[in-house]
Design a protein around this motif. Structure first.
Motif, short mmCIF file in Angstrom:
data_model
loop_
_atom_site.label_atom_id
_atom_site.label_comp_id
_atom_site.label_asym_id
_atom_site.label_seq_id
_atom_site.Cartn_x
_atom_site.Cartn_y
_atom_site.Cartn_z
N LYS A 108 0.96 -1.25 -0.21
CA LYS A 108 -0.06 0.01 -0.06
C LYS A 108 0.95 1.36 -0.09
O LYS A 108 0.56 2.15 -0.72
N GLU A 109 1.86 1.39 0.64
CA GLU A 109 2.83 2.43 0.91
C GLU A 109 3.30 2.86 -0.72
O GLU A 109 3.42 3.95 -0.91
N LYS A 110 3.96 1.88 -1.22
CA LYS A 110 4.31 1.98 -2.22
C LYS A 110 3.37 2.39 -3.47
O LYS A 110 3.61 3.09 -4.11
N VAL A 111 2.37 1.76 -3.45
CA VAL A 111 1.37 2.03 -4.33
C VAL A 111 0.99 3.62 -4.29
O VAL A 111 0.72 4.26 -5.32
N PHE A 112 0.68 3.95 -2.77
CA PHE A 112 0.19 5.50 -2.89
C PHE A 112 1.50 6.49 -3.34
O PHE A 112 1.22 7.66 -3.22
N GLN A 113 2.63 5.92 -3.32
CA GLN A 113 3.74 6.86 -3.88
C GLN A 113 3.84 7.16 -5.31
O GLN A 113 4.40 8.05 -5.93
N VAL A 114 2.97 5.99 -5.98
CA VAL A 114 3.00 6.38 -7.61
C VAL A 114 1.62 6.76 -7.97
O VAL A 114 1.60 7.31 -9.03
N LEU A 115 0.69 6.50 -7.20
CA LEU A 115 -0.57 6.87 -7.85
C LEU A 115 -1.36 8.28 -6.90
O LEU A 115 -1.28 7.67 -5.90
N LYS A 116 -2.30 8.76 -7.51
CA LYS A 116 -2.98 9.84 -7.04
C LYS A 116 -4.49 9.65 -7.48
O LYS A 116 -4.72 9.17 -8.41
N ASP A 117 -5.27 10.64 -6.71
CA ASP A 117 -6.68 10.58 -7.05
C ASP A 117 -6.64 11.24 -8.73
O ASP A 117 -5.88 12.15 -8.97
N GLY A 118 -7.40 10.71 -9.31
CA GLY A 118 -7.42 11.03 -10.92
C GLY A 118 -6.72 9.99 -11.71
O GLY A 118 -6.92 9.93 -13.03
N ASP A 119 -5.94 9.27 -11.03
CA ASP A 119 -4.77 8.09 -11.71
C ASP A 119 -5.84 7.28 -12.34
O ASP A 119 -6.83 6.88 -11.65
N ARG A 120 -5.35 6.21 -13.03
CA ARG A 120 -6.22 5.04 -13.38
C ARG A 120 -5.39 3.86 -13.06
O ARG A 120 -4.06 3.80 -13.17
N VAL A 121 -6.09 2.52 -12.91
CA VAL A 121 -5.58 1.18 -12.78
C VAL A 121 -6.23 0.31 -13.85
O VAL A 121 -7.39 -0.45 -13.54
N PRO A 122 -5.79 0.24 -14.97
CA PRO A 122 -6.50 -1.01 -16.17
C PRO A 122 -6.04 -2.25 -15.56
O PRO A 122 -4.91 -2.63 -14.92
N VAL A 123 -7.33 -3.09 -15.66
CA VAL A 123 -6.95 -4.49 -15.38
C VAL A 123 -6.95 -5.34 -16.66
O VAL A 123 -8.07 -4.94 -17.22
N VAL A 124 -5.97 -6.08 -16.92
CA VAL A 124 -6.00 -6.68 -18.38
C VAL A 124 -5.62 -8.13 -18.18
O VAL A 124 -4.85 -8.51 -17.43
N GLN A 125 -6.44 -8.86 -18.88
CA GLN A 125 -6.25 -10.22 -18.96
C GLN A 125 -5.04 -10.51 -20.10
O GLN A 125 -5.45 -10.15 -21.31
#
Length: 157
Positions: A108-125
């Motif tokens: 969680k700590e690492k993810v919060f260092q790279v993403l902010k509100d407004g960013d996106r997380v595409p999930v791809v198969q």
């Protein structure tokens, strides 16, 4: 008359707001496809042009320097070179970071260092031969531009 004008302005602004979300989702999809194409073609230079630091990789230290990220990507791409000609992908979803951030528990700590509100997380198969996996991409949207800032395999199928 004033009430109608206020309602019209509100409707117009909400339409623009919805368009901004669609645009961010589309930008995230496009940059993810570009990254997958670079991976498939073993093209580290192309991947670096659309990536930014800090860069998150699941279960690893954050890459804070571009040279370290480039070295990591080059090694990963080389490790898979020649094995990816049949790589296919299908988008499962594109999440706004703010809609999923409370669900993040791992790194969680690492993810919060790279993403902010407004960013996106595409999930791809992603399918490579008979191997199928779900991969989440961290896509930062800054000043109208999308950059890949992380990748994590989230499930094997």
């Amino acid at each position: 008359m004033r009430k109608i004008l206020v309602l019209a302005l509100f409707a117009f602004s909400m339409n623009g707001f919805a368009h901004a979300f669609e645009n961010a989702d589309e930008m995230a999809r496009n940059i993810t496809v570009e990254f997958l194409k670079a991976f498939k073609e073993n093209n580290t230079d192309a991947a670096m042009k659309i990536s930014s630091v800090p860069f998150y990789v699941k279960n690893a230290d954050l890459f804070k320097e571009r040279a370290d990220l480039e070295k990591h990507l080059r090694e990963e791409f080389q490790k898979n070179a020649g094995k990816l000609s049949g790589l296919t992908h299908e988008f499962k979803d594109v999440h706004s970071f703010e809609s999923i951030k409370d669900q993040i528990s791992e790194d969680k700590e690492k993810v919060f260092q790279v993403l902010k509100d407004g960013d996106r997380v595409p999930v791809v198969q992603v399918k490579i031969g008979d191997k199928t996996m779900d991969v989440a991409f961290a896509v930062a949207i800054r000043k109208g531009k999308a950059m890949v800032v992380g990748v994590a395999k989230i499930a094997d199928r």
